[in-house]
Design an enzyme around this catalytic site. Structure first.
Site, PDB file in Angstrom:
ATOM      1  N   LYS A 180      10.012  -4.372-151.546  1.00 32.69           N
ATOM      2  CA  LYS A 180       9.766  -3.086-150.944  1.00 32.69           C
ATOM      3  C   LYS A 180      10.581  -2.244-150.342  1.00 32.69           C
ATOM      4  CE  LYS A 180       7.797  -0.302-148.371  1.00 32.69           C
ATOM      5  NZ  LYS A 180       8.124   1.002-148.658  1.00 32.69           N
ATOM      6  N   GLU A 255      13.994  -8.720-138.224  1.00 30.11           N
ATOM      7  CA  GLU A 255      15.479  -8.162-137.801  1.00 30.11           C
ATOM      8  C   GLU A 255      15.170  -6.322-137.341  1.00 30.11           C
ATOM      9  OE1 GLU A 255      19.143  -8.788-139.908  1.00 30.11           O
ATOM     10  OE2 GLU A 255      18.461 -10.844-139.847  1.00 30.11           O
ATOM     11  N   CYS A 288      21.834   0.338-136.722  1.00 28.21           N
ATOM     12  CA  CYS A 288      20.593  -1.143-135.470  1.00 28.21           C
ATOM     13  C   CYS A 288      21.388  -1.734-134.355  1.00 28.21           C
ATOM     14  CB  CYS A 288      19.638  -1.701-136.570  1.00 28.21           C
ATOM     15  SG  CYS A 288      21.027  -3.049-137.512  1.00 28.21           S
ATOM     16  N   GLU A 386      14.755   2.596-128.478  1.00 29.07           N
ATOM     17  CA  GLU A 386      15.954   3.321-129.811  1.00 29.07           C
ATOM     18  C   GLU A 386      15.386   4.822-130.181  1.00 29.07           C
ATOM     19  OE1 GLU A 386      15.023   1.142-133.768  1.00 29.07           O
ATOM     20  OE2 GLU A 386      17.739   0.725-133.762  1.00 29.07           O
TER      21      GLU A 386
HETATM   22  P1  NAD Z   1       9.854   0.823-140.500  1.00 24.70           P
HETATM   23  O1  NAD Z   1       9.355  -0.072-139.498  1.00 24.70           O
HETATM   24  O2  NAD Z   1       9.230   2.335-140.113  1.00 24.70           O
HETATM   25  O3  NAD Z   1       9.951   0.483-141.461  1.00 24.70           O
HETATM   26  C1  NAD Z   1      10.780  -0.318-142.504  1.00 24.70           C
HETATM   27  C2  NAD Z   1      10.044  -0.881-144.159  1.00 24.70           C
HETATM   28  O4  NAD Z   1       8.883  -1.364-143.562  1.00 24.70           O
HETATM   29  C3  NAD Z   1       9.985   0.284-144.414  1.00 24.70           C
HETATM   30  O5  NAD Z   1       9.897  -0.386-145.887  1.00 24.70           O
HETATM   31  C4  NAD Z   1       8.626   0.834-144.618  1.00 24.70           C
HETATM   32  O6  NAD Z   1       7.752   1.302-146.040  1.00 24.70           O
HETATM   33  C5  NAD Z   1       7.905  -0.579-144.485  1.00 24.70           C
HETATM   34  N1  NAD Z   1       6.392  -0.736-143.935  1.00 24.70           N
HETATM   35  C6  NAD Z   1       6.153   0.210-143.070  1.00 24.70           C
HETATM   36  N2  NAD Z   1       4.785  -0.516-142.305  1.00 24.70           N
HETATM   37  C7  NAD Z   1       4.688  -1.161-143.172  1.00 24.70           C
HETATM   38  C8  NAD Z   1       3.406  -2.302-143.593  1.00 24.70           C
HETATM   39  N3  NAD Z   1       2.208  -1.995-142.139  1.00 24.70           N
HETATM   40  N4  NAD Z   1       3.388  -3.543-143.689  1.00 24.70           N
HETATM   41  C9  NAD Z   1       4.827  -3.708-144.483  1.00 24.70           C
HETATM   42  N5  NAD Z   1       5.475  -3.156-144.601  1.00 24.70           N
HETATM   43  C10 NAD Z   1       5.719  -1.805-143.490  1.00 24.70           C
HETATM   44  O7  NAD Z   1      11.262   0.882-139.904  1.00 24.70           O
HETATM   45  P2  NAD Z   1      12.729   2.141-140.539  1.00 24.70           P
HETATM   46  O8  NAD Z   1      12.081   3.445-139.635  1.00 24.70           O
HETATM   47  O9  NAD Z   1      12.078   2.584-141.957  1.00 24.70           O
HETATM   48  O10 NAD Z   1      14.130   1.857-140.229  1.00 24.70           O
HETATM   49  C11 NAD Z   1      14.725   1.739-138.194  1.00 24.70           C
HETATM   50  C12 NAD Z   1      14.693   0.961-138.321  1.00 24.70           C
HETATM   51  O11 NAD Z   1      15.017  -0.297-138.374  1.00 24.70           O
HETATM   52  C13 NAD Z   1      15.078   0.506-136.564  1.00 24.70           C
HETATM   53  O12 NAD Z   1      14.214  -0.071-135.542  1.00 24.70           O
HETATM   54  C14 NAD Z   1      16.394  -0.124-136.767  1.00 24.70           C
HETATM   55  O13 NAD Z   1      17.166  -1.049-135.683  1.00 24.70           O
HETATM   56  C15 NAD Z   1      15.769  -0.691-137.590  1.00 24.70           C
HETATM   57  N6  NAD Z   1      17.097  -2.017-138.242  1.00 24.70           N
HETATM   58  C16 NAD Z   1      17.134  -2.830-137.864  1.00 24.70           C
HETATM   59  C17 NAD Z   1      18.216  -3.905-138.565  1.00 24.70           C
HETATM   60  C18 NAD Z   1      18.594  -5.469-138.353  1.00 24.70           C
HETATM   61  O14 NAD Z   1      19.370  -5.983-138.932  1.00 24.70           O
HETATM   62  N7  NAD Z   1      18.548  -5.805-137.025  1.00 24.70           N
HETATM   63  C19 NAD Z   1      19.274  -3.246-139.295  1.00 24.70           C
HETATM   64  C20 NAD Z   1      18.972  -2.088-139.732  1.00 24.70           C
HETATM   65  C21 NAD Z   1      17.514  -0.888-139.520  1.00 24.70           C
END
Ligand code: NAD
Length: 487
Positions: A180, A255, A288, A386
């Site tokens: 997804k 992650e 991240c 963050e």
């Molecule tokens: P997000 O949590 O809003 O969304 C991430 C993904 O989850 C998207 O594909 C979204 O559609 C999906 N999603 C949202 N609600 C959901 C649900 N209820 N059920 C299933 N899927 C759902 O995050 P974002 O804004 O897209 O990304 C930024 C975040 O990602 C930051 O906190 C960043 O630090 C983190 N990040 C972490 C790493 C790592 O390796 N630790 C790497 C990159 C980004």
């Protein structure tokens, strides 16, 4: 419209389920952060498509899981070669869709996408074994068995890199996959499905369900036929997914976010320290791992700040497709509003804006200026939450112990960068730092064999090398008796 043309490639924007393209009744727009233009429409999936994708992956698992690592590896290595051949198209698509630098995509990110597939295929074929060992004359044999259907949910800041870092080990383990992708940067996933198909991945082994998290993601995480959930994203979303997964006790790898420190000790090489601190603005702060909290020891604080300000003033912000650009746009207007609100609240909480703090309107509405915040009150939101934008904070400390307390003083523990002239001092400091990855006098050096993940609220579990197989596969121990064999 069911396709978008970028870099001469027609990207089919419908879902990819069971080896065919599937459309939904409704679509959503994908907008380019480069210039705010609508690139096209994407199929907007829901429970129907999520269930269909898991069912297709379940069926394909019956044959994919029975293939040998070498048979799977042959297809995966072909896929890796094909990614290498299409680096330019993938780089252009990703840059237009998520705004990250084209030169980074060309030279670093997309070659790494190919490596994500190649490395884990090779690992499964050649390195995945454990020496047999004896227990009272019996032999223990450890194996990594395919577990079923892995659901992979990714964010927009490095969509294809983060997806393939999981698709590689999942497919190499013999699992089948439902991806997804992020709704703010969905395009490379659609194109990747074509490359996977052309490389010979059997129907249903890899599936893509496009759409929003609550609509397309949620039904994937609550599906009882899913054996693994790998989620990369924010802490609030991880909590929702953890609840959904709990009903089926589906193992999750999380992650998540960070608020990592860049610690500059008073024996540091200051030129190096400034270089490493400036790097924390990379990808417009949407990394991240970014060490967004600059923690500087008092003895070098004045000299560091002077040099850092000078260098920050020379950063070139602009179109991510230009070779000289160092910082491009931020992903989405909603996200930029969030970043602006963080900065505004920091100032009203008593912090000082050293520079930046607003959108660079000469470039359009997506380009938030590199920003530095100083003198924020201890414990305030800007020092603990963050932001995920080009916003750094700076704090000064006296003793190493005080620096360590500041470094560990958030609920996150993803990464840390430490700059010091003494190996022994750096080792002492790192010993008590709470973080999944620490870089000493360097930043972002990554090896696919190394464990990667976050401590505290930055994640659950580790991936990379053997740790990835430990998650995606079912690890099995078979104990053979010493005697009684007839053949
Ligand atoms: P997000 O949590 O809003 O969304 C991430 C993904 O989850 C998207 O594909 C979204 O559609 C999906 N999603 C949202 N609600 C959901 C649900 N209820 N059920 C299933 N899927 C759902 O995050 P974002 O804004 O897209 O990304 C930024 C975040 O990602 C930051 O906190 C960043 O630090 C983190 N990040 C972490 C790493 C790592 O390796 N630790 C790497 C990159 C980004």
């Amino acid at each position: 419209m069911t396709s978008i043309t970028i870099a001469g490639v027609d990207i089919d924007t419908r879902h990819w389920i069971g080896g065919t393209r599937v459309a939904s009744d409704s679509t959503f727009d994908t907008v380019s952060p480069v210039d705010g233009s609508v690139l096209g429409q994407i199929s907007r999936g829901g429970k129907l498509e999520a269930d269909a994708a898991v069912a297709a992956a379940r069926e394909a698992f019956l044959t994919w899981s029975r293939m040998s690592p070498a048979e799977r590896g042959e297809i995966l290595l072909r896929l890796a070669d094909s990614i290498d051949e299409h680096v330019e198209e993938l780089a252009q698509i990703e840059t237009l869709d998520n705004g990250s630098l084209l030169r980074s995509h060309r030279r670093g990110v997309m070659p790494r996408v190919a490596m994500n597939i190649r490395f884990f295929a090779d690992y499964a074929m050649n390195r995945l074994s454990h020496p047999e060992f004896e227990t009272r004359g019996h032999t223990n044999h450890v194996s990594w068995d395919p577990s079923g259907v892995a659901v992979i949910i990714t964010p927009w800041n490095a969509p294809l890199m983060l997806a393939t870092w999981r698709i590689g080990p999942a497919l190499a383990s013999g699992d089948t996959v439902v991806l997804k992708p992020p709704e703010w940067a969905p395009l490379t996933a659609s194109y990747f499905a074509d490359l996977a198909h052309r490389a010979g991945l059997p129907a249903g082994v890899f599936n893509v369900v496009q759409g929003f998290g609550a609509e397309a993601g949620a039904p994937l995480t609550s599906n009882p036929d899913v054996s693994r959930i790998c989620f990369t994203g924010s802490v609030p979303t991880a909590k929702v997914i953890a609840h959904a997964a709990a009903d089926n006790l589906t193992p999750c790898s999380f992650e998540l976010g960070g608020k990592s420190p860049t610690v500059i000790l008073d024996d540091a090489d200051l030129d190096l320290a400034v270089d490493l601190a400036i790097e924390q603005y990379d990808n417009a702060g949407q990394v991240c791992l970014a060490g967004t909290r600059l923690l500087v020891q008092r003895g070098v604080a004045d000299a560091f700040i002077e040099r850092f300000r000078e260098r920050a003033g020379q950063i070139t912000q602009g179109d991510p497709r230009n070779e000289e650009t160092q910082i491009g746009p931020n992903i989405h207007l909603t996200h930029i509003e969030r970043v602006q609100a963080f900065v505004d609240r920091a100032v009203s909480d008593g912090a000082t804006l050293a520079y930046g703090g607003e959108v660079n309107t000469e470039l359009g509405s997506h380009y938030f200026r590199p920003t530095l915040i100083v003198d924020a009150p201890q414990g305030s939101e800007i020092l603990t939450q963050e932001v995920f934008g080009p916003v750094l904070t700076m704090q000064v400390f006296d003793t190493d112990e005080e620096g360590l307390d500041l470094a560990n003083g958030t609920e996150f523990g993803l990464a840390a960068c430490v700059v010091s002239g003494s190996r022994m001092r750096a080792e002492d400091f790192c010993r008590f730092l709470v973080a999944g990855t620490i870089w000493v006098n360097c930043f972002f050096v990554r090896d696919l064999s190394a464990p990667f993940g976050g401590s505290k609220k930055s994640g659950i579990g580790r991936e990379g090398g053997l740790w990835s197989f430990d998650f995606y596969a079912d690890v099995k121990n078979t104990v053979y008796a010493p005697n009684g064999w007839k053949g």
